[in-house]
Enzyme design. Structure first.
Site, PDB file in Angstrom:
ATOM      1  N   ASN A 131       0.827  -1.209   0.000  1.00 52.92           N
ATOM      2  CA  ASN A 131       0.000   0.000   0.000  1.00 52.92           C
ATOM      3  C   ASN A 131       0.865   1.265   0.000  1.00 52.92           C
ATOM      4  OD1 ASN A 131      -2.609  -1.364   0.193  1.00 52.92           O
ATOM      5  ND2 ASN A 131      -1.930  -1.948   2.238  1.00 52.92           N
ATOM      6  N   ARG A 136       7.657   7.165  -2.123  1.00 48.54           N
ATOM      7  CA  ARG A 136       7.640   7.131  -0.663  1.00 48.54           C
ATOM      8  C   ARG A 136       8.481   5.971  -0.125  1.00 48.54           C
ATOM      9  NH1 ARG A 136       5.848   8.899   3.910  1.00 48.54           N
ATOM     10  NH2 ARG A 136       5.139   7.485   5.553  1.00 48.54           N
ATOM     11  N   ARG A 186       4.081   0.665  10.062  1.00 48.75           N
ATOM     12  CA  ARG A 186       5.041  -0.358   9.622  1.00 48.75           C
ATOM     13  C   ARG A 186       6.194  -0.525  10.613  1.00 48.75           C
ATOM     14  NH1 ARG A 186       3.624   2.705   5.209  1.00 48.75           N
ATOM     15  NH2 ARG A 186       2.553   1.598   3.520  1.00 48.75           N
ATOM     16  N   LYS A 232       2.344 -11.693  -0.965  1.00 49.11           N
ATOM     17  CA  LYS A 232       2.933 -10.902  -2.046  1.00 49.11           C
ATOM     18  C   LYS A 232       4.348 -10.453  -1.697  1.00 49.11           C
ATOM     19  CE  LYS A 232       3.479  -6.504  -3.953  1.00 49.11           C
ATOM     20  NZ  LYS A 232       3.895  -5.204  -3.366  1.00 49.11           N
ATOM     21  N   PRO A 249       4.827 -12.766  -7.738  1.00 43.63           N
ATOM     22  CA  PRO A 249       4.084 -11.890  -6.830  1.00 43.63           C
ATOM     23  C   PRO A 249       2.792 -11.423  -7.497  1.00 43.63           C
ATOM     24  CG  PRO A 249       6.395 -11.228  -7.012  1.00 43.63           C
ATOM     25  CD  PRO A 249       6.140 -12.204  -8.106  1.00 43.63           C
ATOM     26  N   ASP A 251      -0.222  -8.987  -7.246  1.00 43.26           N
ATOM     27  CA  ASP A 251      -0.945  -7.865  -6.668  1.00 43.26           C
ATOM     28  C   ASP A 251      -2.210  -7.666  -7.491  1.00 43.26           C
ATOM     29  OD1 ASP A 251      -0.077  -6.703  -9.008  1.00 43.26           O
ATOM     30  OD2 ASP A 251       1.328  -5.339  -8.053  1.00 43.26           O
ATOM     31  N   HIS A 253      -2.950  -5.553  -9.713  1.00 48.16           N
ATOM     32  CA  HIS A 253      -2.715  -5.308 -11.137  1.00 48.16           C
ATOM     33  C   HIS A 253      -2.392  -6.614 -11.871  1.00 48.16           C
ATOM     34  CE1 HIS A 253      -1.740  -2.897 -14.654  1.00 48.16           C
ATOM     35  NE2 HIS A 253      -0.725  -3.705 -14.842  1.00 48.16           N
ATOM     36  N   GLN A 324       6.298 -12.277 -15.491  1.00 51.30           N
ATOM     37  CA  GLN A 324       5.353 -11.413 -14.792  1.00 51.30           C
ATOM     38  C   GLN A 324       5.878  -9.993 -14.685  1.00 51.30           C
ATOM     39  OE1 GLN A 324       6.334 -10.302 -11.601  1.00 51.30           O
ATOM     40  NE2 GLN A 324       4.471  -9.511 -10.682  1.00 51.30           N
ATOM     41  N   PHE A 328       4.137  -6.747 -16.255  1.00 49.46           N
ATOM     42  CA  PHE A 328       3.747  -5.618 -15.399  1.00 49.46           C
ATOM     43  C   PHE A 328       4.262  -4.308 -15.977  1.00 49.46           C
ATOM     44  CE2 PHE A 328       4.793  -2.661 -11.947  1.00 49.46           C
ATOM     45  CZ  PHE A 328       3.549  -2.499 -11.372  1.00 49.46           C
TER      46      PHE A 328
END
Length: 368
Positions: A131, A136, A186, A232, A249, A251, A253, A324, A328
């Site tokens: 997320n 960031r 986190r 993930k 992985p 996600d 998308h 993958q 992506f």
């Protein structure tokens, strides 16, 4: 630690068709490389301030400064980091036999490689990734390194090494420190995971590196014991640090990519047989069953997370994780041309807990 005068550039002798720095270092798998000049990138790795430069014909490197305990063989470290023994073009040739779109992706996203990164760095970076967005994540990782890492001063500025787990564990209040650095909720994940690794293992880094020798399911299960690590994140670490090239992985998308690009084609009476022509009869039936399972699902679940992974493995074999990654990058590139993005793209995880599954399928393609 102050760096001496920069030595001359050394050529890795790798063509752009096999490695391009810009897309490889900015596609969301590495977060500490800094653009420091025209086609130049710098990062503190292995006790060196590593400087890279893309030229029209190759990639060059040099060390701008080093710590006393720095690794001696920088070139071998870089070849290992970029996995240059694996041919990107040979993989694309193999994948294109299943999905002809890989011929287009090879041209539009040439030289985008999956990295083999230090395992501690990969683990801690991807705990911060859920997320979150690339800008960031990079900021948080920079703060972590500035607080716990070692500085290397160079003509291009100061760069910080990624800290060892033991160094972070020395902090009596890891959570409070990281909250102060902006990690928010986190911070408790980091505190719990660092303490678990450092109290249960005499050499936690050696333990994590040892997972490279374990099967994917075993490595993933060990990672899932850590706080802040879901399926993930575990699969990202397995793919990008633990040599599990078939780790996919998933996600939100990538789940949508599986639905949009492959479910319908696998189930189509005309397209399906062509797409699955390289598989055995048993594996064809399994791929069709997986596609039906995904078609029946409106949203990612624990079972469809695993089904999407298995479909990618059936279609693309042992390097399904690399496939993958290219899908992506290519799919996002296509979407960005249609709809301008207002913010950095973030890979929001579809992070259910998958059930145990049979991961014995190995469909090897030559990469020599």
């Amino acid at each position: 630690m102050t760096g001496s005068a920069a030595p001359p550039w050394v050529d890795l002798d790798v063509p752009p068709a096999e490695l391009r720095l810009d897309p490889t270092l900015t596609c969301g798998q590495a977060f500490r490389w800094k653009a420091t000049g025209e086609h130049e990138w710098t990062c503190a790795l292995w006790g060196h301030a590593i400087d890279l430069k893309q030229t029209p014909s190759s990639v060059q490197y040099r060390s701008l400064g080093r710590l006393p305990e720095a690794r001696a063989d920088v070139e071998q470290a870089l070849r290992d980091y970029f996995q240059l023994h694996i041919s990107f073009n040979a993989l694309c040739d193999a994948w294109a036999q299943t999905d002809p779109d890989f011929s287009r992706l090879r041209n539009s996203h040439t030289g985008v490689r999956t990295l083999r990164q230090p395992v501690v760095e990969t683990l801690l970076v991807f705990i911060a990734s859920s997320n979150n967005n690339i800008k960031r994540i990079s900021m948080l990782v920079d703060r972590l390194c500035q607080h716990y890492g070692q500085p290397i001063d160079t003509e291009k500025g100061r760069f910080y090494t990624f800290p060892a787990l033991s160094r972070i564990h020395e902090d009596p209040d890891i959570e409070s420190t990281l909250v102060g650095l902006g990690f928010g909720y986190r911070a408790k994940y980091y505190a719990k995971s660092v303490r678990l690794l450092c109290t249960e293992h005499t050499d936690p880094e050696a333990f994590l590196l040892g997972l490279r020798q374990e099967p994917l399911d075993v490595a993933r299960a060990e990672l899932l014991k850590l706080s802040g690590v879901g399926p993930k994140v575990a699969d990202c670490v397995c793919l990008m640090a633990l040599d599990k090239t078939d780790a996919v992985p998933v996600d939100t998308h990538i789940w949508q990519v599986a639905q949009r690009r492959y479910v319908g084609r696998v189930l189509d009476p005309k397209q399906g047989p062509e797409m699955l022509k390289l598989l055995s009869s048993e594996h064809r039936d399994q791929a069709v069953a997986l596609a039906r399972q995904l078609k029946a699902s409106k949203a990612p679940t624990a079972k469809t997370y695993e089904a999407a992974q298995q479909l990618f493995i059936h279609l693309f074999g042992d390097f399904a994780g690399w496939a993958q990654g290219l899908l992506f990058s290519g799919d996002l590139g296509s979407e960005s041309k249609k709809t301008p993005s207002k913010a950095p793209t973030k890979r929001k995880p579809a992070d259910p807990q998958p059930t145990a599954s049979d991961r014995k399928l190995r469909l090897r393609n030559s990469t020599k």
